[in-house]
Design an enzyme around this catalytic site. Structure first.
Site, mmCIF file in Angstrom:
data_model
loop_
_atom_site.group_PDB
_atom_site.id
_atom_site.type_symbol
_atom_site.label_atom_id
_atom_site.label_comp_id
_atom_site.label_asym_id
_atom_site.label_seq_id
_atom_site.Cartn_x
_atom_site.Cartn_y
_atom_site.Cartn_z
ATOM 1 N N HIS A 253 53.480 -21.776 63.287
ATOM 2 C CA HIS A 253 53.006 -20.495 63.814
ATOM 3 C C HIS A 253 52.137 -20.751 65.037
ATOM 4 O O HIS A 253 51.275 -21.626 65.013
ATOM 5 C CB HIS A 253 52.199 -19.764 62.735
ATOM 6 C CG HIS A 253 51.857 -18.355 63.088
ATOM 7 N ND1 HIS A 253 50.908 -18.026 64.035
ATOM 8 C CD2 HIS A 253 52.336 -17.177 62.603
ATOM 9 C CE1 HIS A 253 50.820 -16.710 64.127
ATOM 10 N NE2 HIS A 253 51.679 -16.175 63.278
ATOM 11 N N CYS A 291 56.058 -15.890 66.790
ATOM 12 C CA CYS A 291 55.157 -14.761 66.565
ATOM 13 C C CYS A 291 54.899 -14.096 67.906
ATOM 14 O O CYS A 291 54.077 -14.570 68.692
ATOM 15 C CB CYS A 291 53.850 -15.196 65.908
ATOM 16 S SG CYS A 291 52.750 -13.787 65.612
ATOM 17 N N ASP A 370 54.876 -8.222 60.605
ATOM 18 C CA ASP A 370 53.564 -8.841 60.681
ATOM 19 C C ASP A 370 52.492 -7.782 60.507
ATOM 20 O O ASP A 370 52.557 -6.984 59.596
ATOM 21 C CB ASP A 370 53.422 -9.630 61.985
ATOM 22 C CG ASP A 370 52.395 -10.755 61.889
ATOM 23 O OD1 ASP A 370 51.871 -10.993 60.792
ATOM 24 O OD2 ASP A 370 52.142 -11.412 62.903
ATOM 25 N N TYR A 387 47.061 -6.072 56.909
ATOM 26 C CA TYR A 387 48.267 -5.973 56.078
ATOM 27 C C TYR A 387 48.287 -4.659 55.300
ATOM 28 O O TYR A 387 48.375 -4.629 54.077
ATOM 29 C CB TYR A 387 48.367 -7.192 55.154
ATOM 30 C CG TYR A 387 48.657 -8.453 55.924
ATOM 31 C CD1 TYR A 387 49.954 -8.779 56.293
ATOM 32 C CD2 TYR A 387 47.640 -9.294 56.335
ATOM 33 C CE1 TYR A 387 50.232 -9.915 57.030
ATOM 34 C CE2 TYR A 387 47.902 -10.441 57.075
ATOM 35 C CZ TYR A 387 49.201 -10.741 57.417
ATOM 36 O OH TYR A 387 49.463 -11.864 58.158
#
Length: 421
Positions: A253, A291, A370, A387
Site C-alpha cells: 500500500h 490506492c 476505501d 469506515y
C-alpha cells in the site's frame, strides 16, 4: 473488477448480511484477534473464511498481514518474524487466499488530523492539516529536530509546486489557540482512532500513547530512506520463494500521506518509489495496491499516468480520491471528484482485468472504495474512523455505476449480485 469491502471481523458493527444486500462480492479482512507477530493458523483462517462464505461472499484479500516494526527497521529478531510471516502465508494459500495487501510505513499506518471535517453538503470527511500535524510533532510529541524539519518542509499546491508556506510560523500561531482538550483530541485522531483498529502498535485505552509513540520512533534512529529500502528488499526477497511456491500476490500500500513525516523515511510515495521496489524484486508476485486516494494526496503524482504504467503489477485497487488545497492540506474528496479521476482509472483497470484470464487466482481484480463520507448519522454508530457504512455505500453505488457504464463501453456484461438478470 470484483466489488469488495473492508470488514473488521465479527465484532464489526457492519455485518456481512448488510454487505450482501449492497452488492459486495468479496471481503477484505484480517485476523484482528491474533496478536502482532504471531502465526495465523490454518484453523483460524478456515473458520473466518467459512463464515464469510456462508453469506455468499469470498475472502478476497488479506488486509493486512502486518509487517512488524522489527522487519521494517531490521531488528535482531527480523529473520524469526519473517519465518512467522511465511508460515502464515502458506496457511492462507492452503485455504485458497492468494492476495495480501501490506504496508512498509514506519510506526504509523496512515495519518489524519481531523476525522470529521465538515463538507459543504453537511457530510464529513477525513482531513490532513499540515500545521496541525506539525504542532503535534513539535509541541506534543516534542520530537528532537522536529522544528528544523518543518522549517525546511516544502508544502505542495495542487500544481505540484512548492507554495512557499511557512509551516513553523503557522504552528506558533496555532499554539496560541490550543488547549489541553484540543491537544488530547489531536492525539486521539493521530495515534489512537486511526491506528488502534489496523495496527498492533496502539489500542484504545493506552494510558500513555505519546510516550509509546516516542519509544517506537527511537527504533528508527539512523534509518534513512536508503536503509529502509534495503530492509524492504530484504523482506521481499526472503518471502518470494513462498510466493512462487503458493502463488501468493503481495501488494504494498502506498504511504499515506505520501511524503516524509516525523523524521521517518517514506519509500512508497511516487513514481520513482514504485518503480524502485518493483525493479528491486522483479518477481510478478511483488506488486502494488493501487490506492488512488493515498497517491492523489501527493500533488507530485499524476494518478492516471501511474495507473497506466503499473496496471500490470497491480493486484488490488482502492478507488477513492483526495482534494489538495492551494496551501497543501488535503481532504478525502467525492468519489466522482478530486485528483484521482476514478472514471478513467476504471477504464484502465477493467481493460487490465481482461488480460488475466489464464490465472484463476487473479482473474478478478479486487476493488474497494476505501474511505467514505460520514453522513446521515454514521458518526453516531461507532464505526471505525474513515469506515462509515452509509458513506461507503454511497461511494460504492457511484463506483458500481461507473463500472457498469465502462463495462458496456468495453462490451463486457455487468452483473449485480443477488438480482435476476
Amino acid at each position: 473488477m470484483e466489488r469488495t469491502w473492508r470488514w473488521f471481523g465479527k465484532k464489526d458493527k457492519i455485518t456481512l448480511a448488510m454487505l450482501k444486500q449492497i452488492g459486495v462480492e468479496g471481503i477484505v479482512t484480517a485476523l484482528h484477534d491474533v496478536p502482532l507477530g504471531e502465526v495465523w493458523t490454518r484453523e483460524k483462517i478456515h473458520e473466518l473464511k467459512t463464515y464469510i462464505e456462508s453469506y455468499g461472499m469470498r475472502w478476497s484479500v488479506v488486509e493486512s498481514l502486518p509487517v512488524t516494526e522489527t522487519i521494517k527497521y531490521g531488528g535482531p529478531d527480523r529473520d524469526r518474524q519473517i519465518d512467522t510471516y511465511k508460515e502464515s502465508m502458506r496457511n492462507l494459500a492452503a485455504e485458497g487466499i492468494h492476495t495480501i495487501c501490506y504496508n512498509f510505513m514506519p510506526v504509523l499506518d496512515w495519518a489524519r488530523t481531523d476525522l470529521l471535517h465538515a463538507n459543504p453538503n453537511g457530510s464529513c470527511n477525513l482531513y490532513f492539516s499540515i500545521p496541525e500535524f506539525a504542532y503535534f510533532d513539535i509541541y506534543i510529541l516534542r520530537r528532537e529536530g522536529a522544528r528544523e524539519d518543518w522549517a525546511s518542509f516544502h508544502a505542495l499546491g495542487p500544481d505540484g509546486k512548492p507554495n512557499g508556506r511557512d509551516i513553523v510560523k503557522e504552528v506558533d500561531e496555532l499554539k496560541k489557540k490550543m488547549t489541553p482538550e484540543k491537544d488530547h483530541a489531536l492525539v486521539e485522531n493521530i495515534v489512537i482512532k486511526t491506528q488502534g483498529f489496523v495496527s498492533g502498535n496502539f489500542k484504545e485505552g493506552d494510558e500513555h500513547p505519546v510516550e509509546l509513540f516516542r519509544q517506537l520512533l527511537t527504533l528508527y534512529h539512523g534509518i534513512d530512506k536508503d536503509q529502509l529500502r534495503k530492509n524492504m528488499s530484504y523482506f521481499l526477497n526472503a518471502i518470494m520463494p513462498v510466493c512462487d511456491e503458493c502463488d501468493m500476490y503481495m501488494c504494498v500500500h502506498p504511504d499515506d500521506p505520501p511524503f516524509q513525516i516525523l523524521g521517518l523515511p517514506r519509500i512508497v510515495t511516487s513514481d520513482e518509489d514504485i518503480e524502485w521496489f518493483l525493479n528491486a524484486v522483479p518477481d510478478k508476485h511483488n506488486g502494488l495496491t493501487f490506492c488512488a486516494g493515498s497517491l492523489s494526496a501527493g500533488a507530485q503524482n499524476n494518478i492516471v499516468e501511474l495507473a497506466r504504467k503499473y496496471a500490470d503489477r497491480t493486484w488490488f485497487v482502492h478507488l477513492r480520491s483526495c482534494h489538495v488545497f492551494p496551501n497543501g492540506d488535503f481532504t478525502e474528496a467525492s468519489h466522482l471528484g478530486g485528483r484521482a479521476d476514478i472514471i478513467e482509472l476504471v477504464h484502465i483497470f477493467e481493460k487490465e482485468e481482461e488480460k488475466r484470464q489464464s490465472n484463476a487466482n487473479i482473474t478478478r481484480l479486487p476493488m474497494r472504495v476505501d474511505h467514505g463520507m460520514t453522513m446521515l448519522g454514521d458518526e453516531n454508530r461507532g464505526y471505525n474512523a474513515g469506515y462509515s457504512f452509509l458513506g461507503r455505500m454511497f461511494a460504492l453505488g457511484q463506483v458500481q455505476g461507473i463500472i457498469a457504464a465502462v463495462d458496456r463501453e468495453l462490451g463486457k456484461k455487468y452483473q449485480q449480485p443477488g438480482f435476476f438478470d
